[in-house]
Motif scaffolding. Structure first.
Motif: not given
Length: 400
Positions: A222, A250, A259
């Motif tokens: 992420q 994110l 997200t």
């Protein structure tokens, strides 16, 4: 600031001096130092206190009001996690059911602070004696945190009883140069990854430039941006990645979190390419790093303006919920071949004196171009310097 200066600050006189200093102002630092030394204070103590005051002021951007009661080093502050991001880390552990987390590279304690803030016990370690000492000071208000000077990768995690592991390996040398080889991180990336054989709930904070080819196949990778700045890549394993492996972005903006994961029916690797339409979308940096520009193109029913450029275009403006805040949308007013004289004439005819210059896929330096344009007039404008179908173009746009 050397260790001796830090030791002086931790004495009652030093701590009282630090807490009594006014908000840091570069213009007042020298007069304050001279006045305090004339009053008989140790010059080394005064220098240490003013250095900490300066670092605290700088730390506000990352840690908010917590910075007012913490101690820092320059390198430690550089690597410290922003509190907003650390809070998202902490919630992953809490939501995964973890109760006791080992922070193997605690640094100055920002992530340990966030973990304790959501009610978790924390074992925080750092190999550097000074850093561990400062972390102890910074985390003194959290009895659920134990700080040790130790090599976190050498811990017997099973014997410690932890059910979650977190690490933020150092990615700079002692001289401050960035380290790009994961085997040269401190500790090496493989040494940290090995801990998931003992504790599956492993999370890592890494630099956002790590290549996709180097990502572990069992990780949720992420990329995180905070108010437009890409700040980290998080790798999450086991119960910390409830939706399974994959690449996500994110986006933290204006106090809200968004997200993005690849749409199941989207084509993220090869979105369509076509001519510039009526609208242009600039994906957030975290979206670009995660390789999810195609997902944005799919959401806005758009296309790339060039196969190598992360700008998406569409003929009609998509619903705001499809792109905000994952991208910034612009209305395209004009599309011109790039040329200094042509652009100067175009902007002067419209009285543009203040110009926002955005660029992607071009070597033009905005500050240099702005001087060369020598603009005058009351109007404001925005131009995008980029490639369209392999050709250098200037898109005149306005924010939606």
């Amino acid at each position: 600031m050397d260790d001796a200066g830090l030791v002086k600050l931790l004495q009652p006189e030093g701590w009282a001096l630090l807490q009594a200093l006014p908000p840091y102002d570069e213009r007042l630092a020298m007069p304050i130092a001279e006045r305090l030394q004339k009053e008989g204070l140790d010059p080394a103590l005064v220098a240490a206190a003013l250095t900490q005051s300066r670092l605290r002021a700088k730390a506000h951007a990352k840690l908010g009001e917590f910075a007012e009661d913490m101690l820092f080093t320059v390198a430690g502050l550089e690597q410290a996690t922003r509190l907003e991001v650390a809070a998202h880390h902490a919630r992953r552990y809490r939501d995964a059911g973890c109760t006791y987390v080992a922070d193997l590279t605690c640094g100055l304690g920002a992530d340990a602070l966030a973990l304790a803030g959501v009610g978790l016990r924390v074992l925080a370690t750092d190999v550097d004696e000074t850093t561990a000492a400062l972390a102890t000071v910074n985390l003194r208000a959290f009895p659920e945190v134990q700080v040790r000077m130790a090599d976190g990768t050498a811990l017997d995690l099973a014997a410690e009883g932890v059910d979650g592991v977190y690490a933020d390996p150092a990615r700079r040398t002692g001289s401050g140069r960035r380290v790009f080889d994961p085997s040269a991180y401190g500790p090496p990336l493989d040494a940290v990854l090995a801990t998931r054989d003992v504790v599956p709930a492993l999370g890592l904070k890494l630099g956002p430039g790590l290549a996709h080819r180097d990502l572990p196949v069992d990780a949720e990778a992420q990329w995180v941006s905070s108010d437009g700045e890409v700040v980290e890549l998080g790798l999450w394993f086991g119960p910390l990645a409830p939706d399974g492996p994959g690449r996500t972005a994110l986006v933290l903006r204006d106090g809200a979190a968004h997200t993005l994961r690849a749409d199941p029916d989207g084509d993220d690797d090869a979105p369509p390419v076509g001519p510039v339409g009526g609208y242009l979308y600039e994906p957030d940096g975290a979206v670009i790093r995660a390789g999810l520009v195609g997902t944005v193109a799919h959401r806005v029913r758009g296309r790339l303006i060039d196969p190598t450029i992360a700008y998406v275009t569409s003929d009609a403006l998509a619903d705001r919920t499809a792109w905000h805040p994952l991208a910034t949308a612009y209305r395209v007013l004009d599309d011109l071949p790039f040329g200094l004289k042509r652009l100067r004439s175009y902007l002067r005819e419209r009285g543009v004196g203040r110009l926002t210059i955005k660029k992607r896929g071009t070597a033009v330096v905005p500050e240099t171009l702005r001087r060369q344009l020598d603009l005058r007039g009351p109007a404001e404008g925005t131009v995008v310097l980029t490639r369209v179908a392999g050709q250098q173009r200037v898109l005149v746009v306005e924010p939606v």
